[in-house]
Scaffold this motif. Sequence first.
Motif, short mmCIF file in Angstrom:
data_model
loop_
_atom_site.label_atom_id
_atom_site.label_comp_id
_atom_site.label_asym_id
_atom_site.label_seq_id
_atom_site.Cartn_x
_atom_site.Cartn_y
_atom_site.Cartn_z
N LEU A 8 6.75 -88.17 51.56
CA LEU A 8 7.25 -86.74 51.81
C LEU A 8 6.07 -85.90 51.04
O LEU A 8 5.81 -86.10 49.90
CB LEU A 8 8.41 -86.27 51.51
N VAL A 9 5.38 -84.95 51.93
CA VAL A 9 4.41 -84.09 51.01
C VAL A 9 5.10 -82.89 50.33
O VAL A 9 5.89 -82.22 50.92
CB VAL A 9 3.32 -83.51 52.12
N LEU A 38 -5.76 -95.28 50.99
CA LEU A 38 -5.81 -94.81 49.56
C LEU A 38 -7.41 -94.62 49.05
O LEU A 38 -8.25 -95.59 49.41
CB LEU A 38 -5.16 -95.56 48.73
N HIS A 39 -7.97 -93.48 48.44
CA HIS A 39 -9.23 -93.26 48.24
C HIS A 39 -9.42 -92.63 46.85
O HIS A 39 -8.49 -91.79 46.59
CB HIS A 39 -10.01 -92.63 49.54
N LEU A 40 -10.38 -92.83 46.00
CA LEU A 40 -10.67 -92.19 44.67
C LEU A 40 -11.88 -91.52 44.98
O LEU A 40 -12.89 -91.99 45.46
CB LEU A 40 -10.84 -93.14 43.62
N SER A 41 -11.84 -90.22 45.29
CA SER A 41 -12.94 -89.23 45.34
C SER A 41 -14.06 -89.13 44.18
O SER A 41 -13.60 -90.04 43.23
CB SER A 41 -12.57 -87.94 45.60
N THR A 96 -4.48 -90.55 53.39
CA THR A 96 -4.45 -90.27 54.65
C THR A 96 -2.83 -90.50 55.01
O THR A 96 -2.40 -91.65 54.72
CB THR A 96 -5.19 -90.76 55.64
N VAL A 97 -2.20 -89.61 55.64
CA VAL A 97 -0.92 -89.59 55.91
C VAL A 97 -1.02 -89.71 57.48
O VAL A 97 -1.22 -88.73 58.04
CB VAL A 97 0.19 -88.52 55.46
N PHE A 98 0.00 -90.67 58.06
CA PHE A 98 -0.16 -90.91 59.62
C PHE A 98 1.46 -90.70 59.94
O PHE A 98 2.18 -91.20 59.42
CB PHE A 98 -0.20 -92.18 59.79
N GLN A 99 1.52 -89.73 60.55
CA GLN A 99 2.76 -89.18 60.97
C GLN A 99 3.18 -90.15 62.49
O GLN A 99 2.36 -90.42 63.10
CB GLN A 99 2.85 -87.62 61.36
N LEU A 112 -3.76 -84.96 48.55
CA LEU A 112 -4.03 -85.56 47.47
C LEU A 112 -2.85 -86.17 47.23
O LEU A 112 -1.75 -85.79 47.31
CB LEU A 112 -4.30 -84.28 46.30
N ALA A 113 -2.91 -87.18 46.46
CA ALA A 113 -1.93 -88.04 46.00
C ALA A 113 -1.05 -87.47 45.16
O ALA A 113 0.19 -87.55 45.38
CB ALA A 113 -2.39 -89.52 45.18
N LYS A 114 -1.26 -86.40 44.41
CA LYS A 114 -0.47 -85.85 43.72
C LYS A 114 0.44 -84.81 44.25
O LYS A 114 1.62 -84.64 43.76
CB LYS A 114 -1.28 -84.82 42.60
N ASN A 115 0.15 -84.56 45.58
CA ASN A 115 1.03 -83.76 46.51
C ASN A 115 2.02 -84.31 47.16
O ASN A 115 2.73 -83.94 48.02
CB ASN A 115 0.21 -83.05 47.13
#
Length: 65
Positions: A15-16, A31-34, A42-45, A54-57
């Motif tokens: 959940l974002v 998952l990626h490190l910028s 990437t979130v797939f609905q 961002l993963a923190k979100n």
Amino acid sequence: MDDEKKQLKNGDFCLVIGGTHKGKFGTVQDLHLSKTGHRTITVFQENGVRFKTLAKNVSVVSSEN
């Protein structure tokens, strides 16, 4: 909360909880490190829409076992 982010992996349902896509949910992909050191995903609905955030979100709702 940082411990949750370390456990984030492909296939998890999330959940974002912050940012532009707040309130949306879906499956974690890519998952990626910028270059600047931020973890992005990437979130797939279920409706087929993909978005990057961002993963923190995000908060993990359930993990793939």
